[in-house]
Design an enzyme around this catalytic site. Structure first.
Site, mmCIF file in Angstrom:
data_model
loop_
_atom_site.group_PDB
_atom_site.id
_atom_site.type_symbol
_atom_site.label_atom_id
_atom_site.label_comp_id
_atom_site.label_asym_id
_atom_site.label_seq_id
_atom_site.Cartn_x
_atom_site.Cartn_y
_atom_site.Cartn_z
ATOM 1 N N GLU A 264 0.853 -1.194 0.000
ATOM 2 C CA GLU A 264 0.000 0.000 0.000
ATOM 3 C C GLU A 264 0.880 1.232 0.000
ATOM 4 O OE1 GLU A 264 -2.829 0.559 3.130
ATOM 5 O OE2 GLU A 264 -3.688 -1.443 2.957
ATOM 6 N N GLU A 318 -13.675 5.950 -0.961
ATOM 7 C CA GLU A 318 -14.582 5.051 -0.228
ATOM 8 C C GLU A 318 -15.343 5.850 0.836
ATOM 9 O OE1 GLU A 318 -12.713 0.994 0.524
ATOM 10 O OE2 GLU A 318 -10.957 2.156 -0.086
ATOM 11 N N GLU A 327 -9.261 9.865 4.813
ATOM 12 C CA GLU A 327 -9.511 8.428 4.713
ATOM 13 C C GLU A 327 -10.495 8.082 3.601
ATOM 14 O OE1 GLU A 327 -8.394 5.555 6.325
ATOM 15 O OE2 GLU A 327 -6.776 6.897 6.899
#
Length: 460
Positions: A264, A318, A327
């Site tokens: 990631e 998301e 986030e």
């Protein structure tokens, strides 16, 4: 003796024996903590349209794995943290998990690896003690079905698993994790020919230390670099420094032969007011310049031959993720599959890639409106340093130095500095004008006016 002949024999040898190594590989993390994402079938079409050939998912969702069937996209699946305990305690569960989640799809779905857990050391459920037994049980099941040689096992770690990360040469794992986890994990990875998965986010380091870390250094833009006092290596970006800290920690345990995959990394395009640097421009610069850095090949200062596989985080924004605004804004695409910003994912796409702001090349050069930059030899550098740079560029660096051979188009003027400048620039352009690609031990410098001695350029 004309100066060109000093390196011509070296160049000919390398031309005969050395072929350009393939660059690294770019994949994406396909997270689905959102309520408005397209179907898995549409997602696979998106991946293929972008030339993305690797994807990492956080579960083994049947719809996703079925949609990836016969797509020629390599897949990394995940056994989630909440299953580590039962997988560690019951080999029979591991076998059933392999049957349901791997055998049911492989080989039509090209599952190449299984991430066992994710950032286990920071899991609030305290699952660390189950990691190694779980990995071993999953491996035994792969052996049973003769898949252990084609499907690799690892477990992504966060950089918080390091006790020290600065300078990179002082990288070390937390002492309490060495004996129970890292030594057996690295031994397993070595034995099975696998790799350590690492989640690395320069954004977090920059956000917390923006007063001392240059934004250009964090975004792979041109900068003077940072010298590691421990080993004398010069770093031109924070990503390389973070990865080398992990390599150093592995080396300290005598496992410097175990490869590393960046499972990631990413940069948010939006954030809260106190999340310094979380802008669309910076996200495009980080991911775009990272892709250029990886696909052009070459490793890190500590591991120069280690072409990396890197998974970008993440495919989509998301909207159901908790926490700060950032986030929910790491995505490369919106849920309607329109890009958040335009960056390429392939070597072919890189040919026309420029940052959407600034000079468009990752260079910050005052007064350069065209965005055109070249790398030339400095005026005040001794011949030894120029020769070393020339030998590297025309040899291991893979620059095209044929035009400065005797009788070729750029042989004249037959001057040492002119030949060095051509070689330096050939390498610099080949590397996509990446930060640090014009360093040559301090012998190169970036300029904004095309040198008059260049008759032809690889990137004119």
């Amino acid at each position: 003796m004309p100066t060109t002949f000093l390196f011509s024999s070296i160049f000919i040898v390398f031309l005969a024996l050395f072929s350009l190594a393939d660059g690294g590989s770019i994949g994406v993390n396909y997270g689905r903590t959102a309520g408005d994402l397209p179907s898995a079938f549409k997602v696979v079409k998106l991946l293929k349209s972008q030339g993305i050939t690797r994807v990492k998912v956080y579960d083994t969702d049947p719809a996703v794995l079925k949609s990836l069937s016969r797509s020629n996209i390599k897949v990394t699946v995940n056994l989630p943290n909440q299953l580590l305990s039962i997988t560690a305690k019951k080999p029979s569960f591991a076998t059933k998990w392999i049957q349901r989640n791997i055998l049911a799809y492989y080989p039509h779905t090209q599952i190449e690896s299984i991430a066992v857990g994710n950032e286990v050391f920071v899991d609030p459920s305290n699952t660390t003690s189950f990691l190694i037994p779980a990995i071993k049980n999953i491996h035994k099941s792969l052996v049973k079905y003769r898949l252990d040689s084609v499907i690799k096992l690892s477990s992504p770690i966060a950089l918080s698993a390091l006790q020290n990360s600065y300078p990179s040469s002082a990288g070390s794992f937390k002492p309490e994790l060495i004996e129970p986890v890292f030594k057996p994990l690295l031994q397993f990875l070595r034995k099975t020919g696998s790799y350590l998965m690492v989640n690395a986010y320069p954004f977090f380091a920059y956000e917390s230390n923006a007063d001392v870390i240059s934004l250009d250094y964090a975004l792979f833009r041109q900068n003077d670099g940072v010298v590691d006092a421990g080993n004398g290596l010069r770093y031109f970006n924070l990503f390389d420094a973070q990865i080398d800290a992990v390599f150093a920690a592995m080396s300290a345990l005598k496992y410097d032969d175990v490869p590393l995959v960046v499972s990631e990394t990413g940069w948010p395009s939006k954030g809260d007011g106190n999340e310094i640097g979380s802008t669309l421009e910076n996200a495009a610069a980080y991911n775009g310049n990272l892709i250029k850095r990886i696909l052009n090949g070459g490793g890190t200062p500590l591991k120069p031959k280690a072409n990396l596989t890197v998974f970008l985080f993440a495919l989509f924004n998301e909207n159901k993720k908790s926490g700060p605004v950032s986030e929910r804004n790491y995505g490369l695409f919106y849920p309607d599959m329109k890009p958040v910003y335009n960056i390429p994912f392939t070597v072919e796409g890189l040919k026309n890639f420029r940052e959407e702001t600034g000079t468009g090349t990752g260079e910050r050069v005052e007064g350069n409106r065209s965005g055109r930059v070249w790398c030339v030899a400095k005026e005040d550098v001794g011949k030894d340093r120029l020769q070393a740079g020339l030998d590297y560029a025309c040899g291991e660096g893979g620059a095209d130095c044929r035009p400065i051979q005797p009788g070729a188009t750029c042989y004249d003027p037959n001057e040492f500095k002119a030949h060095a400048s051509y070689a330096f620039n050939s390498y610099y352009q080949k590397m996509g004008r990446a930060a640090g690609a014009c360093y040559f031990g301090g012998a190169g410098v970036v300029v904004t006016q095309r040198p008059s001695t260049f008759s032809t350029l690889s990137s004119a």
